[in-house]
Motif scaffolding. Structure first.
Motif, PDB file in Angstrom:
ATOM      1  N   GLY A   1       0.770  -1.235   0.000  1.00 28.66           N
ATOM      2  CA  GLY A   1       0.000   0.000   0.000  1.00 28.66           C
ATOM      3  C   GLY A   1       0.801   1.285   0.000  1.00 28.66           C
ATOM      4  N   ILE A   2       2.115   1.204  -0.241  1.00 26.65           N
ATOM      5  CA  ILE A   2       2.920   2.434  -0.258  1.00 26.65           C
ATOM      6  C   ILE A   2       2.546   3.286  -1.471  1.00 26.65           C
ATOM      7  N   SER A   3       2.795   4.582  -1.335  1.00 30.54           N
ATOM      8  CA  SER A   3       2.425   5.505  -2.409  1.00 30.54           C
ATOM      9  C   SER A   3       3.624   5.863  -3.277  1.00 30.54           C
ATOM     10  N   ALA A   4       3.325   6.313  -4.485  1.00 25.08           N
ATOM     11  CA  ALA A   4       4.369   6.817  -5.374  1.00 25.08           C
ATOM     12  C   ALA A   4       5.041   8.031  -4.738  1.00 25.08           C
ATOM     13  N   GLN A   5       4.293   8.818  -3.983  1.00 29.44           N
ATOM     14  CA  GLN A   5       4.852   9.993  -3.309  1.00 29.44           C
ATOM     15  C   GLN A   5       5.912   9.595  -2.289  1.00 29.44           C
ATOM     16  N   LEU A   6       5.664   8.532  -1.537  1.00 33.87           N
ATOM     17  CA  LEU A   6       6.648   8.065  -0.558  1.00 33.87           C
ATOM     18  C   LEU A   6       7.922   7.615  -1.264  1.00 33.87           C
TER      19      LEU A   6
ATOM     20  N   GLU B   1       2.524  -3.889  -7.043  1.00 30.14           N
ATOM     21  CA  GLU B   1       2.332  -2.829  -6.048  1.00 30.14           C
ATOM     22  C   GLU B   1       2.031  -1.515  -6.784  1.00 30.14           C
ATOM     23  N   LEU B   2       0.832  -0.976  -6.585  1.00 33.17           N
ATOM     24  CA  LEU B   2       0.355   0.167  -7.371  1.00 33.17           C
ATOM     25  C   LEU B   2       1.233   1.411  -7.237  1.00 33.17           C
ATOM     26  N   GLY B   3       1.695   1.741  -6.037  1.00 34.09           N
ATOM     27  CA  GLY B   3       2.546   2.916  -5.862  1.00 34.09           C
ATOM     28  C   GLY B   3       3.842   2.791  -6.633  1.00 34.09           C
ATOM     29  N   LEU B   4       4.406   1.617  -6.648  1.00 35.68           N
ATOM     30  CA  LEU B   4       5.657   1.366  -7.364  1.00 35.68           C
ATOM     31  C   LEU B   4       5.439   1.411  -8.881  1.00 35.68           C
TER      32      LEU B   4
ATOM     33  N   SER C   1       5.006  11.005   7.423  1.00 36.29           N
ATOM     34  CA  SER C   1       3.856  11.244   8.278  1.00 36.29           C
ATOM     35  C   SER C   1       2.598  11.301   7.423  1.00 36.29           C
ATOM     36  N   GLY C   2       1.597  10.561   7.833  1.00 34.90           N
ATOM     37  CA  GLY C   2       0.344  10.549   7.098  1.00 34.90           C
ATOM     38  C   GLY C   2       0.297   9.564   5.946  1.00 34.90           C
ATOM     39  N   GLU C   3       1.407   8.897   5.661  1.00 35.40           N
ATOM     40  CA  GLU C   3       1.469   7.920   4.572  1.00 35.40           C
ATOM     41  C   GLU C   3       1.452   6.497   5.142  1.00 35.40           C
ATOM     42  N   VAL C   4       0.884   5.583   4.394  1.00 36.48           N
ATOM     43  CA  VAL C   4       0.842   4.180   4.784  1.00 36.48           C
ATOM     44  C   VAL C   4       2.189   3.520   4.502  1.00 36.48           C
ATOM     45  N   GLY C   5       2.686   2.731   5.441  1.00 34.25           N
ATOM     46  CA  GLY C   5       3.843   1.882   5.206  1.00 34.25           C
ATOM     47  C   GLY C   5       5.188   2.577   5.183  1.00 34.25           C
ATOM     48  N   ALA C   6       6.176   1.793   4.775  1.00 33.91           N
ATOM     49  CA  ALA C   6       7.558   2.248   4.689  1.00 33.91           C
ATOM     50  C   ALA C   6       8.163   1.715   3.404  1.00 33.91           C
ATOM     51  N   VAL C   7       9.221   2.372   2.969  1.00 35.69           N
ATOM     52  CA  VAL C   7       9.935   1.945   1.764  1.00 35.69           C
ATOM     53  C   VAL C   7      11.417   1.867   2.112  1.00 35.69           C
TER      54      VAL C   7
END
Length: 138
Positions: A17-22, A53-56, A124-130
């Motif tokens: 669930g990580i984001s492209a922004q992260l 993984e959608l964010g990736l 902060s405010g983002e799901v998960g870690a990368v």
């Protein structure tokens, strides 16, 4: 260190669930801290379990970078400076980011340097870690 030609592979390990922004923020910070240029990036690499993984996927699409994936069995055979016991128990390899970066760079040449050991990022405010690592094809 400034790298001018496209010879860098960025290895990515991530939680679901990580984001492209992260991912973008992590890479920007690493490249700034290590004085690398993002125009030297050839592509991204990760474990095959993260291929959807959608964010990736979105991050690679926006930057027009290929995403190489490797099975855990291949990544487990790569010697890395920072293996992790927890990641071994979770996905079957002691390294994703470092091993994937090294494997992708090694497909281009026999001489590879791990320029950036694994770095873990959260926002902060983002799901998960990368987790990010960078290898260079020499």
């Amino acid at each position: 260190m400034t790298i001018f030609s496209q010879v860098l592979w960025v290895g990515i390990g991530c939680q679901k669930g990580i984001s492209a922004q992260l991912i973008n923020t992590a890479i920007e910070k690493i490249f700034q801290n290590y004085q690398l240029t993002q125009t030297a990036i050839t592509g991204m690499a990760t474990i095959d379990l993260k291929a959807s993984e959608l964010g990736l996927i979105e991050f690679c699409r926006v930057n027009n970078w290929p995403l190489k994936t490797f099975p855990a069995e291949i990544l487990a055979g790569v010697c890395v400076p920072n293996p992790g016991k927890l990641i071994t128990e979770t996905v079957g390899t002691p390294s994703v980011a470092e091993a994937a970066a090294i494997m992708a760079a090694a497909q281009m040449t026999s001489e590879v340097r791990l320029l950036v050991p694994k770095q873990i990022f959260r926002l902060s405010g983002e799901v998960g870690a990368v987790t990010v690592a960078v290898a260079q094809s020499c």
